[in-house]
Design a protein around this motif. Sequence first.
Motif, PDB file in Angstrom:
ATOM      1  N   MET A   1       0.845  -1.184   0.000  1.00  0.00           N
ATOM      2  CA  MET A   1       0.000   0.000   0.000  1.00  0.00           C
ATOM      3  C   MET A   1       0.887   1.243   0.000  1.00  0.00           C
ATOM      4  SD  MET A   1      -2.908   0.907   2.725  1.00  0.00           S
ATOM      5  CE  MET A   1      -2.884   2.502   3.446  1.00  0.00           C
ATOM      6  N   ASP A   2       0.697   2.081  -0.966  1.00  0.00           N
ATOM      7  CA  ASP A   2       1.447   3.331  -1.034  1.00  0.00           C
ATOM      8  C   ASP A   2       0.810   4.370  -0.114  1.00  0.00           C
ATOM      9  OD1 ASP A   2       3.318   2.444  -2.867  1.00  0.00           O
ATOM     10  OD2 ASP A   2       2.064   2.969  -4.579  1.00  0.00           O
ATOM     11  N   ILE A   3       1.634   5.302   0.293  1.00  0.00           N
ATOM     12  CA  ILE A   3       1.157   6.374   1.166  1.00  0.00           C
ATOM     13  C   ILE A   3       0.512   7.449   0.305  1.00  0.00           C
ATOM     14  CG2 ILE A   3       1.867   8.165   2.791  1.00  0.00           C
ATOM     15  CD1 ILE A   3       4.134   6.268   3.636  1.00  0.00           C
ATOM     16  N   ASN A   4      -0.691   7.826   0.655  1.00  0.00           N
ATOM     17  CA  ASN A   4      -1.419   8.879  -0.052  1.00  0.00           C
ATOM     18  C   ASN A   4      -0.962  10.223   0.515  1.00  0.00           C
ATOM     19  OD1 ASN A   4      -3.186  10.573  -1.293  1.00  0.00           O
ATOM     20  ND2 ASN A   4      -5.037   9.499  -0.648  1.00  0.00           N
ATOM     21  N   TRP A   5       0.155  10.731  -0.015  1.00  0.00           N
ATOM     22  CA  TRP A   5       0.770  11.934   0.542  1.00  0.00           C
ATOM     23  C   TRP A   5      -0.152  13.145   0.473  1.00  0.00           C
ATOM     24  CZ3 TRP A   5       4.596  11.773   3.737  1.00  0.00           C
ATOM     25  CH2 TRP A   5       5.474  10.703   3.703  1.00  0.00           C
ATOM     26  N   SER A   6      -0.891  13.277  -0.598  1.00  0.00           N
ATOM     27  CA  SER A   6      -1.768  14.451  -0.716  1.00  0.00           C
ATOM     28  C   SER A   6      -2.804  14.475   0.408  1.00  0.00           C
ATOM     29  CB  SER A   6      -2.446  14.493  -2.074  1.00  0.00           C
ATOM     30  OG  SER A   6      -3.221  13.333  -2.278  1.00  0.00           O
ATOM     31  N   ARG A   7      -3.293  13.317   0.794  1.00  0.00           N
ATOM     32  CA  ARG A   7      -4.268  13.241   1.885  1.00  0.00           C
ATOM     33  C   ARG A   7      -3.638  13.701   3.201  1.00  0.00           C
ATOM     34  NH1 ARG A   7      -5.429   9.130   5.718  1.00  0.00           N
ATOM     35  NH2 ARG A   7      -7.498   9.398   6.576  1.00  0.00           N
ATOM     36  N   TYR A   8      -2.447  13.214   3.478  1.00  0.00           N
ATOM     37  CA  TYR A   8      -1.801  13.565   4.739  1.00  0.00           C
ATOM     38  C   TYR A   8      -1.324  15.011   4.755  1.00  0.00           C
ATOM     39  CZ  TYR A   8      -2.231   8.702   5.935  1.00  0.00           C
ATOM     40  OH  TYR A   8      -2.750   7.476   6.219  1.00  0.00           O
ATOM     41  N   ILE A   9      -0.978  15.545   3.606  1.00  0.00           N
ATOM     42  CA  ILE A   9      -0.605  16.959   3.525  1.00  0.00           C
ATOM     43  C   ILE A   9      -1.816  17.829   3.817  1.00  0.00           C
ATOM     44  CG2 ILE A   9       0.106  18.774   1.922  1.00  0.00           C
ATOM     45  CD1 ILE A   9       1.974  16.620   0.649  1.00  0.00           C
TER      46      ILE A   9
ATOM     47  N   GLU B   1      11.405  12.520   5.700  1.00  0.00           N
ATOM     48  CA  GLU B   1      10.603  12.380   4.477  1.00  0.00           C
ATOM     49  C   GLU B   1       9.324  13.204   4.589  1.00  0.00           C
ATOM     50  OE1 GLU B   1       9.169  10.965   0.738  1.00  0.00           O
ATOM     51  OE2 GLU B   1      11.149  11.163   1.614  1.00  0.00           O
ATOM     52  N   VAL B   2       8.696  13.178   5.751  1.00  0.00           N
ATOM     53  CA  VAL B   2       7.476  13.953   5.967  1.00  0.00           C
ATOM     54  C   VAL B   2       7.793  15.443   5.864  1.00  0.00           C
ATOM     55  CG1 VAL B   2       5.648  14.509   7.613  1.00  0.00           C
ATOM     56  CG2 VAL B   2       6.431  12.154   7.383  1.00  0.00           C
TER      57      VAL B   2
ATOM     58  N   THR C   1      -1.342   3.367   8.467  1.00  0.00           N
ATOM     59  CA  THR C   1      -0.869   2.466   7.412  1.00  0.00           C
ATOM     60  C   THR C   1      -0.023   1.310   7.926  1.00  0.00           C
ATOM     61  OG1 THR C   1       1.143   3.748   6.986  1.00  0.00           O
ATOM     62  CG2 THR C   1      -0.843   4.359   5.748  1.00  0.00           C
ATOM     63  N   ARG C   2       0.403   1.393   9.181  1.00  0.00           N
ATOM     64  CA  ARG C   2       1.302   0.391   9.770  1.00  0.00           C
ATOM     65  C   ARG C   2       2.618   0.299   8.995  1.00  0.00           C
ATOM     66  NH1 ARG C   2      -1.030   0.324  14.368  1.00  0.00           N
ATOM     67  NH2 ARG C   2      -2.994  -0.746  14.512  1.00  0.00           N
ATOM     68  N   ARG C   3       3.027   1.418   8.382  1.00  0.00           N
ATOM     69  CA  ARG C   3       4.281   1.492   7.645  1.00  0.00           C
ATOM     70  C   ARG C   3       5.210   2.458   8.345  1.00  0.00           C
ATOM     71  NH1 ARG C   3       3.901   2.488   1.545  1.00  0.00           N
ATOM     72  NH2 ARG C   3       6.055   1.866   1.795  1.00  0.00           N
ATOM     73  N   LYS C   4       6.485   2.163   8.268  1.00  0.00           N
ATOM     74  CA  LYS C   4       7.473   3.050   8.857  1.00  0.00           C
ATOM     75  C   LYS C   4       7.730   4.196   7.881  1.00  0.00           C
ATOM     76  CE  LYS C   4      12.056   3.264  10.783  1.00  0.00           C
ATOM     77  NZ  LYS C   4      13.275   2.544  11.128  1.00  0.00           N
TER      78      LYS C   4
ATOM     79  N   ALA D   1       3.915  12.044  10.780  1.00  0.00           N
ATOM     80  CA  ALA D   1       4.591  10.750  10.693  1.00  0.00           C
ATOM     81  C   ALA D   1       3.911   9.731  11.608  1.00  0.00           C
ATOM     82  CB  ALA D   1       6.061  10.900  11.061  1.00  0.00           C
ATOM     83  N   ARG D   2       3.557  10.143  12.812  1.00  0.00           N
ATOM     84  CA  ARG D   2       2.868   9.255  13.747  1.00  0.00           C
ATOM     85  C   ARG D   2       1.506   8.837  13.195  1.00  0.00           C
ATOM     86  NH1 ARG D   2       2.262  12.547  17.934  1.00  0.00           N
ATOM     87  NH2 ARG D   2       4.493  12.491  18.318  1.00  0.00           N
TER      88      ARG D   2
END
Length: 68
Positions: free
Chosen positions: A1-9, A38-39, A30-33, A23-24
């Motif tokens: 599963m890729d991180i939906n960066w636009s959503r988190y931004i 990067e954030v 997502t249970r991903r590190k 990041a938290r």
Amino acid sequence: MDINWSRYIEIARAQDLGSAEVARLIRTETRRKVNISEVKRRLSVSESAAAQIRQPNSLDVINLCEGQ
């Protein structure tokens, strides 16, 4: 599963979150590190793009001597 960066931004902007909080949130959902660096990079790129959108490349001229 890729991180939906636009959503988190968008979440970071709406809730005024810092990079560690984002990041938290990503780790929790997502249970991903994800590294805080990067954030930070993603948030700074999005902020500079938003600033360019808000500041058009035009010049407004104000006539200060209009009443004279």
